[in-house]
Write a protein that holds these residues in place. Sequence first.
Motif, PDB file in Angstrom:
ATOM      1  N   GLY A  20       0.813  -1.206   0.000  1.00  0.00           N
ATOM      2  CA  GLY A  20       0.000   0.000   0.000  1.00  0.00           C
ATOM      3  C   GLY A  20       0.846   1.254   0.000  1.00  0.00           C
ATOM      4  N   ILE A  21       1.828   1.338   0.909  1.00  0.00           N
ATOM      5  CA  ILE A  21       2.637   2.555   0.959  1.00  0.00           C
ATOM      6  C   ILE A  21       3.639   2.630  -0.185  1.00  0.00           C
ATOM      7  N   ASN A  22       3.882   1.476  -0.852  1.00  0.00           N
ATOM      8  CA  ASN A  22       4.684   1.524  -2.064  1.00  0.00           C
ATOM      9  C   ASN A  22       4.004   2.348  -3.145  1.00  0.00           C
ATOM     10  N   ILE A  23       2.696   2.217  -3.211  1.00  0.00           N
ATOM     11  CA  ILE A  23       1.963   2.897  -4.285  1.00  0.00           C
ATOM     12  C   ILE A  23       1.377   4.233  -3.832  1.00  0.00           C
ATOM     13  N   GLN A  24       1.319   4.465  -2.528  1.00  0.00           N
ATOM     14  CA  GLN A  24       0.732   5.707  -2.009  1.00  0.00           C
ATOM     15  C   GLN A  24       1.758   6.838  -2.036  1.00  0.00           C
ATOM     16  N   SER A  25       2.037   7.339  -3.196  1.00  0.00           N
ATOM     17  CA  SER A  25       2.989   8.439  -3.338  1.00  0.00           C
ATOM     18  C   SER A  25       2.454   9.445  -4.347  1.00  0.00           C
ATOM     19  N   VAL A  26       2.999  10.645  -4.275  1.00  0.00           N
ATOM     20  CA  VAL A  26       2.604  11.688  -5.235  1.00  0.00           C
ATOM     21  C   VAL A  26       2.952  11.254  -6.653  1.00  0.00           C
ATOM     22  N   ILE A  27       4.099  10.592  -6.811  1.00  0.00           N
ATOM     23  CA  ILE A  27       4.523  10.125  -8.139  1.00  0.00           C
ATOM     24  C   ILE A  27       3.532   9.109  -8.684  1.00  0.00           C
ATOM     25  N   ALA A  28       3.131   8.133  -7.852  1.00  0.00           N
ATOM     26  CA  ALA A  28       2.189   7.110  -8.298  1.00  0.00           C
ATOM     27  C   ALA A  28       0.832   7.722  -8.618  1.00  0.00           C
ATOM     28  N   PHE A  29       0.402   8.694  -7.825  1.00  0.00           N
ATOM     29  CA  PHE A  29      -0.871   9.379  -8.072  1.00  0.00           C
ATOM     30  C   PHE A  29      -0.863  10.028  -9.452  1.00  0.00           C
ATOM     31  N   SER A  30       0.191  10.769  -9.737  1.00  0.00           N
ATOM     32  CA  SER A  30       0.305  11.452 -11.032  1.00  0.00           C
ATOM     33  C   SER A  30       0.441  10.451 -12.165  1.00  0.00           C
ATOM     34  N   LEU A  31       1.185   9.362 -11.927  1.00  0.00           N
ATOM     35  CA  LEU A  31       1.403   8.348 -12.955  1.00  0.00           C
ATOM     36  C   LEU A  31       0.105   7.643 -13.328  1.00  0.00           C
ATOM     37  N   ILE A  32      -0.633   7.189 -12.329  1.00  0.00           N
ATOM     38  CA  ILE A  32      -1.897   6.495 -12.582  1.00  0.00           C
ATOM     39  C   ILE A  32      -2.891   7.427 -13.272  1.00  0.00           C
ATOM     40  N   ALA A  33      -3.002   8.655 -12.780  1.00  0.00           N
ATOM     41  CA  ALA A  33      -3.938   9.616 -13.383  1.00  0.00           C
ATOM     42  C   ALA A  33      -3.569   9.909 -14.830  1.00  0.00           C
ATOM     43  N   SER A  34      -2.294  10.027 -15.105  1.00  0.00           N
ATOM     44  CA  SER A  34      -1.842  10.319 -16.469  1.00  0.00           C
ATOM     45  C   SER A  34      -2.129   9.158 -17.410  1.00  0.00           C
ATOM     46  N   LEU A  35      -1.889   7.939 -16.956  1.00  0.00           N
ATOM     47  CA  LEU A  35      -2.126   6.765 -17.801  1.00  0.00           C
ATOM     48  C   LEU A  35      -3.594   6.652 -18.178  1.00  0.00           C
ATOM     49  N   TYR A  36      -4.466   6.908 -17.218  1.00  0.00           N
ATOM     50  CA  TYR A  36      -5.892   6.745 -17.478  1.00  0.00           C
ATOM     51  C   TYR A  36      -6.525   7.943 -18.188  1.00  0.00           C
ATOM     52  N   LEU A  37      -5.984   9.150 -17.970  1.00  0.00           N
ATOM     53  CA  LEU A  37      -6.704  10.345 -18.407  1.00  0.00           C
ATOM     54  C   LEU A  37      -5.976  11.226 -19.414  1.00  0.00           C
ATOM     55  N   VAL A  38      -4.672  11.227 -19.411  1.00  0.00           N
ATOM     56  CA  VAL A  38      -3.934  12.211 -20.203  1.00  0.00           C
ATOM     57  C   VAL A  38      -3.477  11.672 -21.548  1.00  0.00           C
ATOM     58  N   TYR A  39      -3.034  10.413 -21.592  1.00  0.00           N
ATOM     59  CA  TYR A  39      -2.373   9.905 -22.791  1.00  0.00           C
ATOM     60  C   TYR A  39      -3.316   9.319 -23.838  1.00  0.00           C
ATOM     61  N   ASP A  40      -4.600   9.532 -23.684  1.00  0.00           N
ATOM     62  CA  ASP A  40      -5.586   9.109 -24.675  1.00  0.00           C
ATOM     63  C   ASP A  40      -5.491   7.610 -24.962  1.00  0.00           C
ATOM     64  N   LEU A  41      -5.370   6.823 -23.892  1.00  0.00           N
ATOM     65  CA  LEU A  41      -5.293   5.379 -24.026  1.00  0.00           C
ATOM     66  C   LEU A  41      -6.630   4.747 -23.669  1.00  0.00           C
ATOM     67  N   ASN A  42      -6.897   3.593 -24.252  1.00  0.00           N
ATOM     68  CA  ASN A  42      -8.081   2.831 -23.905  1.00  0.00           C
ATOM     69  C   ASN A  42      -7.978   2.427 -22.430  1.00  0.00           C
ATOM     70  N   VAL A  43      -8.997   2.750 -21.653  1.00  0.00           N
ATOM     71  CA  VAL A  43      -8.961   2.480 -20.213  1.00  0.00           C
ATOM     72  C   VAL A  43      -8.764   0.996 -19.938  1.00  0.00           C
ATOM     73  N   ALA A  44      -9.380   0.147 -20.740  1.00  0.00           N
ATOM     74  CA  ALA A  44      -9.225  -1.297 -20.556  1.00  0.00           C
ATOM     75  C   ALA A  44      -7.788  -1.730 -20.812  1.00  0.00           C
TER      76      ALA A  44
END
Length: 470
Positions: A20-44
């Motif tokens: 949990g704390i491995n992924i609970q970081s500002v970097i991971a937050f930005s990374l996950i949000a970018s993958l799903y929302l910014v790079y125009d990738l299929n969510v699936a």
Amino acid sequence: MSVNPNDKTWDWKDIFCFWGINIQSVIAFSLIASLYLVYDLNVAVVFLGCLIGSLLVYFLANLIGKPSQKYGLPFPVILRTSLGVFGAKYFSLIRGFVGIFMFGIQTYFLSKAFSYLIRIFLFSVDNTFLQHDIFLIFISGLNIIDWASFLIAILLQSFLFSKSHKFNKLIINYSAITVYSGMLLFFFVVLLLDVKEVSRSFADIFTYNNIFLKSNIAPLITVVGIVFAYFSIILVNFGDFTRYVKSEEELKKGNLSLFLNLIIFSFFTVFIVVGADVIFHQKLEDIGKILTNPTDIIGTLDNTIITVIVLFFIIIASASTNLIANYVPAQNSLLNFFPSKLNLKTSSYIIVFFGFIIGIFWLPLLSQIGILSFVDTFASFFGPLFGVMIIDYYLVKKSSLDNMDIFSTEPNGAYFYSNGWHVKAIYSIALGFIFAASTIWNESLMNFNSYSWLIGAFISSLTYYLLASK
């Protein structure tokens, strides 16, 4: 020394908190949000890529975690069985060097949260106080508030992290639960501002059409590599923590929680980012302006109470991540290098001293000269080290180690090899390192950078297996 059986108290819930704390970081937050929302990738495609990347981490974490769990020994000591008692002493120090360096950088960014809190407090007391000339004096890019914040951050971490492994376990567990509670709180804050619009916008991002198109193969491979690369830094020294796990069964159950952590964190992250976008009336129309960094999101809120609360959660998340990813690996490497001269307290002084130097020079100097490329180059040893350790333990030594000879420097010791160095293993690591590091410095191979760890591990493991079989 080996862990006292009475101290092997970790179960799957503790491993859940660890991931949990491995992924609970500002970097991971930005990374996950970018993958799903910014790079125009299929969510699936993104979701499948995250699961595959996590599956790789899960499989390799089980492999590297088992020896330490079985024998109660940390990464630098287990490494002696593969590289020799002296070879491990120096090669494990590479992990310590990267840990200390990243500890200093992470502490610098952690101190920014403290500086925001101090500024908010001073402004709330007197809104003209920060206009005094003393706050315009900068040394090494930091003013008096920044210096105070940095000292608070580094000294507080040193005080907390150097107590004992039992206290570190408490930090890990309470941090994971606290941060998830904070994300749940922020989730409801965002949702209740406009339940209908936020829910609709969140649902609209889920598109599963044409997931099996050839055009999705490259994005899928990229996402897998990015997710794996994020977790890879902790893999080689995962034994520093699994040594405290009760049984192999508990270890495997705990590692399965990596998937659950990724799903929970991704859900909260994407929902909060989408909800914040709705609140700010962008409605996902300008994808390039979506705020994916939590500090940017709270910076746009005109609510001091929420800002202060979120900053406290960021401090907890950043500090706990610093503990497991940087501090503990550095500490164990130092203790292995100077076993008779250092203890938990004195090793913390070394980490804090060099972390302090790195942190204060990060903004004016180190960040300007591309120093992270050199740190990444040193980190290119991690995959090759992992590969040799796995082949040596499972295929060469058949999962059996001599617990006494691990601590022996006698020439007739099982792990003394050639004057304390295992030449075949070191040659294999060097070869794997060359291939891994080439993805950093060779422009034609930079597209494979997220797979450098796996490339290095594959080359070193194959080379070592061939050499050790002769």
